[in-house]
Design an enzyme around this catalytic site. Sequence first.
Site, PDB file in Angstrom:
ATOM      1  N   ARG A   1       0.843  -1.187   0.000  1.00  0.00           N
ATOM      2  CA  ARG A   1       0.000   0.000   0.000  1.00  0.00           C
ATOM      3  C   ARG A   1       0.883   1.244   0.000  1.00  0.00           C
ATOM      4  NH1 ARG A   1      -3.933  -0.329   4.733  1.00  0.00           N
ATOM      5  NH2 ARG A   1      -1.920  -0.116   5.721  1.00  0.00           N
TER       6      ARG A   1
ATOM      7  N   HIS B   1      12.927 -19.957   9.312  1.00  0.00           N
ATOM      8  CA  HIS B   1      14.213 -19.672   8.662  1.00  0.00           C
ATOM      9  C   HIS B   1      15.377 -20.403   9.330  1.00  0.00           C
ATOM     10  CE1 HIS B   1      14.702 -16.577  11.793  1.00  0.00           C
ATOM     11  NE2 HIS B   1      15.984 -16.555  11.486  1.00  0.00           N
TER      12      HIS B   1
ATOM     13  N   HIS C   1      11.396 -22.302  16.038  1.00  0.00           N
ATOM     14  CA  HIS C   1      12.829 -22.560  15.855  1.00  0.00           C
ATOM     15  C   HIS C   1      13.343 -23.632  16.829  1.00  0.00           C
ATOM     16  CE1 HIS C   1      12.435 -19.081  13.455  1.00  0.00           C
ATOM     17  NE2 HIS C   1      12.748 -18.172  14.346  1.00  0.00           N
TER      18      HIS C   1
ATOM     19  N   GLU D   1      19.641 -13.789  22.394  1.00  0.00           N
ATOM     20  CA  GLU D   1      19.865 -12.575  21.592  1.00  0.00           C
ATOM     21  C   GLU D   1      20.247 -11.432  22.519  1.00  0.00           C
ATOM     22  OE1 GLU D   1      17.094 -12.206  17.959  1.00  0.00           O
ATOM     23  OE2 GLU D   1      15.850 -12.874  19.615  1.00  0.00           O
TER      24      GLU D   1
HETATM   25  C1  BG6 Z   1      12.692 -14.475  14.336  1.00  0.00           C
HETATM   26  C2  BG6 Z   1      12.069 -13.887  15.558  1.00  0.00           C
HETATM   27  O1  BG6 Z   1      11.981 -15.597  13.919  1.00  0.00           O
HETATM   28  O2  BG6 Z   1      14.046 -14.836  14.606  1.00  0.00           O
HETATM   29  C3  BG6 Z   1      12.889 -12.712  16.087  1.00  0.00           C
HETATM   30  O3  BG6 Z   1      10.763 -13.437  15.256  1.00  0.00           O
HETATM   31  C4  BG6 Z   1      14.341 -13.090  16.233  1.00  0.00           C
HETATM   32  O4  BG6 Z   1      12.358 -12.255  17.328  1.00  0.00           O
HETATM   33  C5  BG6 Z   1      14.864 -13.751  14.963  1.00  0.00           C
HETATM   34  O5  BG6 Z   1      15.080 -11.912  16.519  1.00  0.00           O
HETATM   35  C6  BG6 Z   1      16.286 -14.239  15.141  1.00  0.00           C
HETATM   36  O6  BG6 Z   1      16.767 -14.771  13.951  1.00  0.00           O
HETATM   37  P1  BG6 Z   1      18.327 -15.009  13.751  1.00  0.00           P
HETATM   38  O7  BG6 Z   1      18.432 -15.699  12.436  1.00  0.00           O
HETATM   39  O8  BG6 Z   1      18.980 -13.675  13.804  1.00  0.00           O
HETATM   40  O9  BG6 Z   1      18.760 -15.883  14.904  1.00  0.00           O
END
Ligand code: BG6
Length: 511
Positions: A61, A199, A261, A237
């Site tokens: 948008r 991912h 994850h 993190e």
């Molecule tokens: C995401 C989460 O799936 O993964 C985030 O929503 C997180 O909160 C991120 O920061 C971390 O991904 P990576 O690849 O940096 O470990």
Amino acid sequence: MSQNPLRDPRDRRLPRVPDPCVLVVFGVTGDLARKKLIPAVYDLANRGLLPPGFVLLGFARRDWGDGDFEEMAKEAAEKGARTEFRDDVWQRLQEAIKFLPGSFDDDMAFDTLASTLTDLDASHGTQGNAAFYLSIPPAAFPTVLQQMQRTGMADNRTSGGWRRVVVEKPFGHDLASSQELNKLVDDVFTARDVFRIDHYLGKETVQNLLALRFANTLFEPIWNAHHIDSVQITMAEDVGIESRAGFYEETGAARDVLQNHLLQLMALTAMEEPSSFDAEALRIEKRKVLGTIKPPKDLAAYTVRGQYDQGWLAGQRVQGYRAEKDVAADSRTETYAAVRLEVETRRWAGVPFYLRTGKRLPRRVTEIAVVFRKAPHLPFSKTDTEELGANQLVVRVQPDEGMTLRFGSKVPGSQMEVRDVAMDFLYGEAFTESSPEAYERLLLDVLLGDASLFPHNAEVEDSWRVIDPIEHYWAEQNEQGKDPELYRAGEWGPVAADEMLARDGRSWRRP
Ligand code: BG6
């Protein structure tokens, strides 16, 4: 795609190039597209992995034309790409970039999108193939899916090529909503055309877990309850919630990371050998594990939630979660979650899997630590082995990708003293090529139609079955006015997490 007759189709060493196609990204102006998707498209182009008839079509948008989108995409690629930015690669990619403005409830915009896809078949030879990436809030899924259904753009048969959809996590916020979402997606797309992105499965080190376990003879005989004492899976993190309060307040650490994850990492660590590495065979084995993971019976003792308070990180003062922009001053959202789970199979009976994740912890690190049992008898005196810990195999998912084996060794000298030492394997040292980014690998797999690194909806639902009781228990705690335990930013989470392991006579590794 033309096939090389001399090449064995099972030979997966050589890169494969997808069919000509359009990649439609809904929500292309968002963070994910900017930081991950567009750089990944550039990296694929740079590595020669995009087909000649490829088009990247952004939909959002914004009152933008192709030129504005090109500019934004160039900036995103320059900033985020893993591989070197080359003008000639960009020039070629730029010709394949298009933008369509529209909101999700705008029928006309979707009619235009449908006709644009047909036009691109003629102008760019995209052969009716399109992948739709839903980089949008889950609340917008129903509208977008209905629009795709209404305009027939999800239909493989009428398009003359393939039509695929990519769904980003979170897949719902509990079992019931994920089932609803799955039904919605499955009504519009055939199951094999749905790619759910977690991912972490695209990370090289995570895929290496399969090689480690199933290509070697060394580990499999000891990969069981007879030899393994416990497993610790950590995703830490140092960042806070950044600018994602809107998302995070509703989600929390367990739904954001544990449900997907960490449970996927646990499934890959615990699963039996698959009959092959194709999507179906992997899913079967992962599901067997996920289906046997039970949430802890004693939720008070074996789940922990915490929230970061103000503190110090890398020499900087950082604010507490409740002071972050757009976070409620009395928020009970957890930014740290830890849990003890068990896999109820013969291989794993009695082996605890401790999972933890948190924001504003001392550093960014993801690892799987397999802790072995101590020797039942040591022919040394107690003082000889005072500094000998349990043997450990640590898979370092990130950063410093690699593996460490910890074991005892004699300290040189005339005395007898055994101390822990580490043997290290580092990707950076063992291989010259750098690993593709997770999104680079996963996008390519979507375009190739290879679903092996994508969780099946049944896996997603099994994972919610583990998480739902934990969330219910925490919601009850909220109703009773109990807050998550605060932990100081820059420290390793709440005290209760240490107590949880101490209760079992164990302690967390300090990665
Ligand atoms: C995401 C989460 O799936 O993964 C985030 O929503 C997180 O909160 C991120 O920061 C971390 O991904 P990576 O690849 O940096 O470990």
